[in-house]
Design an enzyme around this catalytic site. Structure first.
Site, mmCIF file in Angstrom:
data_model
loop_
_atom_site.group_PDB
_atom_site.id
_atom_site.type_symbol
_atom_site.label_atom_id
_atom_site.label_comp_id
_atom_site.label_asym_id
_atom_site.label_seq_id
_atom_site.Cartn_x
_atom_site.Cartn_y
_atom_site.Cartn_z
ATOM 1 N N ASP A 1 -31.040 43.679 -53.327
ATOM 2 C CA ASP A 1 -30.687 43.117 -54.634
ATOM 3 C C ASP A 1 -29.231 43.475 -54.917
ATOM 4 O O ASP A 1 -28.926 44.509 -55.519
ATOM 5 C CB ASP A 1 -31.609 43.668 -55.711
ATOM 6 C CG ASP A 1 -31.544 42.857 -56.997
ATOM 7 O OD1 ASP A 1 -30.696 41.950 -57.082
ATOM 8 O OD2 ASP A 1 -32.344 43.123 -57.913
ATOM 9 N N ILE A 2 -28.317 42.612 -54.454
ATOM 10 C CA ILE A 2 -26.885 42.905 -54.561
ATOM 11 C C ILE A 2 -26.167 41.963 -55.523
ATOM 12 O O ILE A 2 -25.065 42.250 -55.959
ATOM 13 C CB ILE A 2 -26.211 42.862 -53.176
ATOM 14 C CG1 ILE A 2 -26.245 41.447 -52.584
ATOM 15 C CG2 ILE A 2 -26.867 43.864 -52.221
ATOM 16 C CD1 ILE A 2 -25.433 41.287 -51.306
ATOM 17 N N LYS A 3 -26.768 40.814 -55.814
ATOM 18 C CA LYS A 3 -26.222 39.828 -56.764
ATOM 19 C C LYS A 3 -24.739 39.551 -56.544
ATOM 20 O O LYS A 3 -23.950 39.500 -57.491
ATOM 21 C CB LYS A 3 -26.496 40.250 -58.207
ATOM 22 C CG LYS A 3 -27.984 40.275 -58.568
ATOM 23 C CD LYS A 3 -28.197 40.563 -60.035
ATOM 24 C CE LYS A 3 -29.672 40.503 -60.399
ATOM 25 N NZ LYS A 3 -30.444 41.628 -59.827
ATOM 26 N N ARG A 4 -24.361 39.346 -55.320
ATOM 27 C CA ARG A 4 -22.970 39.072 -55.000
ATOM 28 C C ARG A 4 -22.658 37.594 -55.221
ATOM 29 O O ARG A 4 -23.537 36.736 -55.149
ATOM 30 C CB ARG A 4 -22.655 39.442 -53.548
ATOM 31 C CG ARG A 4 -22.814 40.918 -53.219
ATOM 32 C CD ARG A 4 -21.821 41.781 -54.002
ATOM 33 N NE ARG A 4 -21.687 43.104 -53.411
ATOM 34 C CZ ARG A 4 -22.318 44.188 -53.829
ATOM 35 N NH1 ARG A 4 -23.149 44.118 -54.846
ATOM 36 N NH2 ARG A 4 -22.120 45.361 -53.235
ATOM 37 N N THR B 1 -29.811 38.858 -52.919
ATOM 38 C CA THR B 1 -29.700 38.012 -54.102
ATOM 39 C C THR B 1 -28.249 37.590 -54.276
ATOM 40 O O THR B 1 -27.321 38.345 -53.993
ATOM 41 C CB THR B 1 -30.181 38.748 -55.357
ATOM 42 O OG1 THR B 1 -29.501 40.005 -55.473
ATOM 43 C CG2 THR B 1 -31.683 38.993 -55.285
#
Length: 305
Positions: free
Chosen positions: A103-106, A140
């Site tokens: 879950d890094i939301k880059r 993500t």
């Protein structure tokens, strides 16, 4: 990769992932004490406590579940030592046969987005050799920068058989400030959903695409419409449990075979021992409490499939 996740879900009959999002306040005192005795009250000591906490929970639940979702920010707060704990957690989960969703939301553009994708999903070339960075199976992705930000991830996924989950309709209370704004008479999240289907068409793997969508359980009235718009898109569903989403809210996420979605629970699992329902386990047996919470979550979701 999405086919592997669907197979694991079918084998375990558990369409869930456990969010490994540790805060120091979640960790039982005996683990903190042991880590601080070894490394002091330092970022290294905190990272050691996080790692030992994660390892115990993974050992307790890995036979029940298909996947985990570590949130990288919980590790980054401790600097390089935290990132080492993140890497150890990812590698250990993979050793246990789990699918790992980073879950890094880059979300960036061009070479920067490519570098993020390579670092978490692909391989970096160093001279004549290639090395994997964090080696997660999915990550993500924030689509706010448009196709320029997402396509590099899709390209790396196609090269290395990995996957992404693109933020479409998130579970947080203020998501509607932007995501629900009407654009040409339709909410923005629907426009994003259309693009996710478009991006996903270039990365099909069986019945579903390696390009998935994050769709929050806290907005069940929108889930049915999004499922119709994205029939070949796997949903990663946050918001169950601690954020208020219920099993009944989830039923339209899934297809007729109970596939097509993976539901995340973080605090509801990893801090189960703090809840009255599981208080009898006590801090010393926190991992056993997490195991029971997983069993209960599986039963709850299976009841609506």
């Amino acid at each position: 990769m999405i086919q592997k996740l669907m197979q694991k879900i079918a084998e375990t009959k558990a369409p869930i992932c456990v969010g490994l999002d540790p805060m120091l306040s979640y960790i039982p005192e005996h683990i903190l004490k042991a880590a601080f005795e070894q490394y002091g009250e330092t970022p290294e000591g905190a990272a050691e406590a996080v790692w030992q906490y994660n390892k115990a929970i993974v050992d307790a639940v890995c036979d029940l579940i298909p996947s985990v979702k570590p949130q990288i920010a919980m590790y980054e707060q401790f600097g390089i030592h935290g990132l080492i704990a993140y890497e150890k957690t990812v590698n250990y989960c993979k050793e246990k046969g789990l699918i790992v969703i980073g879950d890094i939301k880059r979300g960036d553009i061009g070479s920067t987005s490519t570098a993020y994708a390579i670092g978490h999903l692909g391989e970096v070339k160093i001279g004549s050799k290639a090395y994997r960075g964090f080696d997660t199976d999915f990550v993500t992705v924030n689509p706010y920068l448009g196709t320029d930000g997402v396509k590099p991830f899709v390209d790396v996924c196609n090269e290395y058989d990995r996957g992404i989950f693109v933020l479409v309709k998130t579970s947080n209370p203020s998501s509607g400030e932007f995501q629900d704004r009407l654009i040409d008479g339709r909410p923005l999240y629907e426009h994003v959903a259309e693009k996710v289907s478009e991006w996903g068409a270039a990365s099909m793997d069986g019945d579903y695409s390696n390009v998935g969508a994050v769709v929050g359980a806290t907005y069940p009235e929108m889930i049915r419409d999004l499922r119709k718009m994205m029939p070949k898109t796997c949903f990663l569903v946050p918001g169950y449990g601690a954020q208020g989403g219920t099993a009944e809210d989830l039923k339209y996420c899934f297809d007729k075979d109970g596939l097509g979605a993976v539901v995340n629970s973080s605090r509801g699992i990893i801090t189960a021992y703090k809840k009255e329902q599981y208080a009898s386990f006590g801090p010393e047996h926190f991992a056993d409490a997490s195991r029971q919470a997983v069993i209960d979550m599986i039963s709850d979701i299976q009841g609506v499939l």
